[in-house]
Scaffold this motif. Structure first.
Motif, PDB file in Angstrom:
ATOM      1  N   ASN A  62      99.324 110.885  66.523  1.00  0.00           N
ATOM      2  CA  ASN A  62     100.707 111.001  66.089  1.00  0.00           C
ATOM      3  C   ASN A  62     101.637 110.203  66.997  1.00  0.00           C
ATOM      4  OD1 ASN A  62      99.713 112.754  64.208  1.00  0.00           O
ATOM      5  ND2 ASN A  62     100.924 114.520  64.864  1.00  0.00           N
ATOM      6  N   CYS A  63     102.468 109.387  66.369  1.00  0.00           N
ATOM      7  CA  CYS A  63     103.480 108.619  67.093  1.00  0.00           C
ATOM      8  C   CYS A  63     104.503 108.146  66.072  1.00  0.00           C
ATOM      9  CB  CYS A  63     102.853 107.418  67.824  1.00  0.00           C
ATOM     10  SG  CYS A  63     101.985 106.244  66.759  1.00  0.00           S
ATOM     11  N   GLY A  64     105.672 107.762  66.556  1.00  0.00           N
ATOM     12  CA  GLY A  64     106.709 107.306  65.646  1.00  0.00           C
ATOM     13  C   GLY A  64     106.287 106.083  64.842  1.00  0.00           C
ATOM     14  N   GLN A  65     105.481 105.203  65.443  1.00  0.00           N
ATOM     15  CA  GLN A  65     105.033 103.995  64.752  1.00  0.00           C
ATOM     16  C   GLN A  65     104.132 104.317  63.562  1.00  0.00           C
ATOM     17  OE1 GLN A  65     104.942 104.603  67.968  1.00  0.00           O
ATOM     18  NE2 GLN A  65     105.706 102.862  69.165  1.00  0.00           N
ATOM     19  N   TYR A  66     103.570 105.521  63.549  1.00  0.00           N
ATOM     20  CA  TYR A  66     102.731 105.911  62.410  1.00  0.00           C
ATOM     21  C   TYR A  66     103.531 105.814  61.111  1.00  0.00           C
ATOM     22  CZ  TYR A  66      98.515 108.186  60.563  1.00  0.00           C
ATOM     23  OH  TYR A  66      97.343 108.443  59.901  1.00  0.00           O
ATOM     24  N   SER A 190     103.035 118.965  63.913  1.00  0.00           N
ATOM     25  CA  SER A 190     102.116 118.787  65.046  1.00  0.00           C
ATOM     26  C   SER A 190     100.692 118.507  64.614  1.00  0.00           C
ATOM     27  CB  SER A 190     102.133 120.036  65.936  1.00  0.00           C
ATOM     28  OG  SER A 190     101.671 121.160  65.216  1.00  0.00           O
ATOM     29  N   ALA A 191     100.358 118.772  63.348  1.00  0.00           N
ATOM     30  CA  ALA A 191      99.019 118.456  62.848  1.00  0.00           C
ATOM     31  C   ALA A 191      98.868 116.936  62.791  1.00  0.00           C
ATOM     32  CB  ALA A 191      98.802 119.073  61.470  1.00  0.00           C
ATOM     33  N   PRO A 192      97.643 116.417  62.801  1.00  0.00           N
ATOM     34  CA  PRO A 192      97.461 114.959  62.752  1.00  0.00           C
ATOM     35  C   PRO A 192      98.058 114.359  61.473  1.00  0.00           C
ATOM     36  CG  PRO A 192      95.410 116.062  63.349  1.00  0.00           C
ATOM     37  CD  PRO A 192      96.364 117.137  62.918  1.00  0.00           C
ATOM     38  N   LEU A 193      98.731 113.235  61.618  1.00  0.00           N
ATOM     39  CA  LEU A 193      99.380 112.609  60.468  1.00  0.00           C
ATOM     40  C   LEU A 193      98.389 112.022  59.473  1.00  0.00           C
ATOM     41  CD1 LEU A 193     102.496 110.992  62.177  1.00  0.00           C
ATOM     42  CD2 LEU A 193     102.520 112.709  60.360  1.00  0.00           C
ATOM     43  N   TYR A 194      97.120 111.868  59.861  1.00  0.00           N
ATOM     44  CA  TYR A 194      96.128 111.438  58.874  1.00  0.00           C
ATOM     45  C   TYR A 194      95.778 112.576  57.925  1.00  0.00           C
ATOM     46  CZ  TYR A 194      92.673 113.767  61.921  1.00  0.00           C
ATOM     47  OH  TYR A 194      91.985 114.696  62.676  1.00  0.00           O
ATOM     48  N   HIS A 195      96.196 113.787  58.256  1.00  0.00           N
ATOM     49  CA  HIS A 195      95.906 114.974  57.457  1.00  0.00           C
ATOM     50  C   HIS A 195      97.032 115.209  56.463  1.00  0.00           C
ATOM     51  CE1 HIS A 195      94.956 119.164  56.497  1.00  0.00           C
ATOM     52  NE2 HIS A 195      93.797 119.007  57.104  1.00  0.00           N
ATOM     53  N   LYS A 196      96.678 115.659  55.264  1.00  0.00           N
ATOM     54  CA  LYS A 196      97.691 115.858  54.227  1.00  0.00           C
ATOM     55  C   LYS A 196      98.762 116.847  54.648  1.00  0.00           C
ATOM     56  CE  LYS A 196      95.203 119.471  51.690  1.00  0.00           C
ATOM     57  NZ  LYS A 196      96.092 120.568  52.097  1.00  0.00           N
ATOM     58  N   ASN A 197      98.417 117.850  55.473  1.00  0.00           N
ATOM     59  CA  ASN A 197      99.398 118.848  55.889  1.00  0.00           C
ATOM     60  C   ASN A 197     100.580 118.186  56.582  1.00  0.00           C
ATOM     61  OD1 ASN A 197     100.619 120.774  57.938  1.00  0.00           O
ATOM     62  ND2 ASN A 197      99.321 122.208  56.824  1.00  0.00           N
ATOM     63  N   ALA A 198     100.285 117.324  57.565  1.00  0.00           N
ATOM     64  CA  ALA A 198     101.353 116.687  58.338  1.00  0.00           C
ATOM     65  C   ALA A 198     102.025 115.554  57.576  1.00  0.00           C
ATOM     66  CB  ALA A 198     100.797 116.162  59.659  1.00  0.00           C
ATOM     67  N   SER A 199     101.252 114.755  56.866  1.00  0.00           N
ATOM     68  CA  SER A 199     101.843 113.612  56.157  1.00  0.00           C
ATOM     69  C   SER A 199     102.754 114.088  55.034  1.00  0.00           C
ATOM     70  CB  SER A 199     100.752 112.690  55.603  1.00  0.00           C
ATOM     71  OG  SER A 199      99.951 113.355  54.642  1.00  0.00           O
ATOM     72  N   MET A 200     102.334 115.128  54.316  1.00  0.00           N
ATOM     73  CA  MET A 200     103.169 115.635  53.234  1.00  0.00           C
ATOM     74  C   MET A 200     104.405 116.332  53.784  1.00  0.00           C
ATOM     75  SD  MET A 200     103.815 115.811  50.077  1.00  0.00           S
ATOM     76  CE  MET A 200     102.321 114.961  49.575  1.00  0.00           C
ATOM     77  N   SER A 201     104.245 117.091  54.868  1.00  0.00           N
ATOM     78  CA  SER A 201     105.412 117.744  55.470  1.00  0.00           C
ATOM     79  C   SER A 201     106.451 116.706  55.883  1.00  0.00           C
ATOM     80  CB  SER A 201     104.980 118.557  56.696  1.00  0.00           C
ATOM     81  OG  SER A 201     104.155 119.631  56.327  1.00  0.00           O
ATOM     82  N   SER A 202     105.997 115.607  56.458  1.00  0.00           N
ATOM     83  CA  SER A 202     106.918 114.551  56.886  1.00  0.00           C
ATOM     84  C   SER A 202     107.643 113.936  55.700  1.00  0.00           C
ATOM     85  CB  SER A 202     106.147 113.463  57.644  1.00  0.00           C
ATOM     86  OG  SER A 202     105.546 113.979  58.814  1.00  0.00           O
ATOM     87  N   LYS A 203     106.907 113.622  54.657  1.00  0.00           N
ATOM     88  CA  LYS A 203     107.535 113.027  53.468  1.00  0.00           C
ATOM     89  C   LYS A 203     108.547 113.981  52.854  1.00  0.00           C
ATOM     90  CE  LYS A 203     103.659 109.991  52.149  1.00  0.00           C
ATOM     91  NZ  LYS A 203     102.515 110.468  52.929  1.00  0.00           N
ATOM     92  N   LEU A 204     108.185 115.264  52.792  1.00  0.00           N
ATOM     93  CA  LEU A 204     109.118 116.258  52.254  1.00  0.00           C
ATOM     94  C   LEU A 204     110.407 116.297  53.066  1.00  0.00           C
ATOM     95  CD1 LEU A 204     106.601 119.164  51.569  1.00  0.00           C
ATOM     96  CD2 LEU A 204     107.899 117.921  49.835  1.00  0.00           C
ATOM     97  N   ALA A 205     110.272 116.247  54.382  1.00  0.00           N
ATOM     98  CA  ALA A 205     111.459 116.284  55.236  1.00  0.00           C
ATOM     99  C   ALA A 205     112.330 115.054  55.025  1.00  0.00           C
ATOM    100  CB  ALA A 205     111.032 116.390  56.702  1.00  0.00           C
TER     101      ALA A 205
END
Length: 500
Positions: A62-66, A190-205
């Motif tokens: 996880n990093c901002g560049q992700y 905080s979950a890995p961004l390669y995981h749907k949990n974190a990637s979807m949460s980020s997109k939703l936000a």
């Protein structure tokens, strides 16, 4: 709608939408800056002459560049391929070849996992700086709703990773209809961004006017610190994370420390693995003012459930009520008939188009647009759904899918292993843990520790058997197949017997 256009929905450009705690000191990024960074990355990728729909892999913590690559690749009309950093180099190489990835972007930590003959840019190097120094794209590439935006890999029943094909329509429909983030909310990821949990949460936000507080990785202490420092209002994560947070706070209290102030949290969304009632109660006690929700979603179809249409209160471990924009069925595995208990099937614009280069598997899992999830559920008289288990033998350990066949094949590559059977055993922290019954090759002396070390060296750490028993014979059921049910029961008994 291009996935990258989700970044255009924030109402004000000057509002901080990302607090990147992977950086030291933490970096604050405004809506306009995040969008510009993605468009600069997209411009840099386009300048490399990559053809439309070229696969771009990202192998990083996880990093901002992700986010630059997550949104920058589709902004350039390319396909984003997130790579699980916990997989060994052999599996990474398989995925890169299967997806026909033409460029991998990685962080320095995971760069050694990238094959030497693969075009490769490391974040933080001069080549990365050149990539993101281009003038930003004036707008995201025009795409068809059915164009592939993301190719994300999930383990298959045989252990070979499968590439899940998600279109721009699949992703944007899910994000815009999910309704899990509200304007002004502060969401901890905080979950890995390669995981749907974190990637979807980020997109939703990002799509709904919320702010993401991003951790470089999960630790219970870091999670608590982020909540208190940034007055986080919404937490998301897998059950294991919340179990560790509750344990950390209990430990602090036992040592005489004050309970940290978590009163800012208004919602806690727990998903990606089964949630026990005991953990639900622990989280609710920890966050008495928060609404705690048991989430559900698969990589192939994230959106299935929502609140009750009549406003009825949600039972504590229900995964929700049928979302109005989604069709659901419960199909009895034995009769094929609709029922109030059976395998969950889902049909919606959010369902994947299929698995990459696997037409037979796609045909098995998709029927007239209905995705067969493989998850057994029940539905009560008010329409609430409850997760029961898997149709097949797959089980979940701390949010990671574990397929016994894949682990068994890996164990049986050890020269001293004749046969291995992997089964789940209950665990309060991680839900389930893999355990193995192993039959040694004749003439070989084999220890449990040797088997564990072989597993750690040849597969992802989360899949290695925590318990190993060397046996003379593997029992068979009356069908002449391995008696897995009997071994599951036996493993549970052995673990209990070994417990202090």
């Amino acid at each position: 709608m291009n996935v990258a256009e989700l970044l255009e929905r924030f109402p004000r450009d000057d509002v901080v939408v990302l607090v990147d705690r992977s950086a030291t000191p933490p970096e604050q990024v405004t809506a306009s800056a995040l969008r510009e960074r993605a468009l600069r990355c997209g411009a840099g990728l386009a300048a490399r002459g990559l053809a439309p729909f070229t696969r771009i892999g990202l192998l990083a913590a996880n990093c901002g560049q992700y986010y630059d690559v997550m949104f920058g690749a589709p902004a350039a009309g390319l396909v984003f391929v997130p790579l699980n950093t916990r997989l060994p180099a052999e599996t990474q190489a398989y995925i890169l070849e299967d997806a026909h990835v033409q460029l991998v972007i990685s962080d320095a930590e995971h760069a050694p996992l990238v094959p030497p003959d693969m075009p490769h840019i490391v974040i933080g190097t001069a080549e990365w700086d050149d990539l993101v120094a281009h003038e930003p794209l004036s707008e995201a590439a025009a795409v068809d709703d059915n164009d592939i935006a993301v190719q994300i890999y999930t383990s298959g029943s045989t252990g070979r990773p499968k590439g899940v094909l998600l279109t721009h329509r699949n992703v944007t429909f899910t994000v815009l209809e999910y309704g899990a983030a509200m304007p002004g909310e502060v969401m901890l990821v905080s979950a890995p961004l390669y995981h749907k949990n974190a990637s979807m949460s980020s997109k939703l936000a990002f799509a709904n006017g919320a702010t993401v507080v991003l951790l470089g990785g999960f630790t219970a202490s870091g999670y608590i610190e982020a909540i208190t420092e940034h007055r986080v209002t919404m937490c998301s994560g897998v059950p294991t994370m919340f179990a560790l947070v509750t344990a950390e706070i209990a430990s602090r209290v036992a040592a005489g420390h004050e309970v940290p102030d978590l009163s800012s949290v208004q919602r806690a969304f727990i998903g990606s693995a089964p949630l026990t009632e005991a953990l639900y109660d622990d989280v609710q006690r920890l966050l008495p003012q928060a609404v705690v929700s048991n989430g559900y979603g698969t990589t192939e179809a994230v959106l299935e459930f929502g609140p009750h249409l009549e406003g009825k209160p949600r039972p504590k471990i229900s995964v929700g009520h049928q979302h109005p924009k989604v069709e659901l069925r419960l199909v009895d595995p034995d009769t094929g008939e609709d029922s109030d208990a059976g395998e969950l099937w889902v049909r919606s614009p959010g369902v994947m188009t299929g698995y990459h280069n696997l037409p037979d598997v796609t045909a098995e899992r998709l029927t007239d647009g209905w995705y067969h999830t493989g998850d057994l559920m029940t539905r009560d008289e008010d329409g609430w759904y409850y997760f029961v288990g898997r149709v097949d033998d797959m089980f979940v350990c701390a949010g990671e899918n574990i397929y016994p066949d894949a682990v068994e094949q890996m164990l049986e590559k050890h020269p001293g292993v004749h046969q291995a059977v992997v089964v789940p055993v209950p665990d309060e922290l991680k839900g389930q843990l893999p355990a193995a019954f192993v039959r040694a090759e004749p003439g070989h002396t084999l220890s449990a520790d040797e088997v564990k070390q072989h597993a750690l060296a040849n597969g992802p750490a989360y899949a290695h058997p925590r318990h190993v028993w060397i046996v003379d014979e593997i029992p068979l059921a009356s069908t002449a197949k391995i008696d897995r049910n009997g071994l599951v029961a036996r493993a549970s008994e052995l673990v209990k017997a070994d417990s202090p």
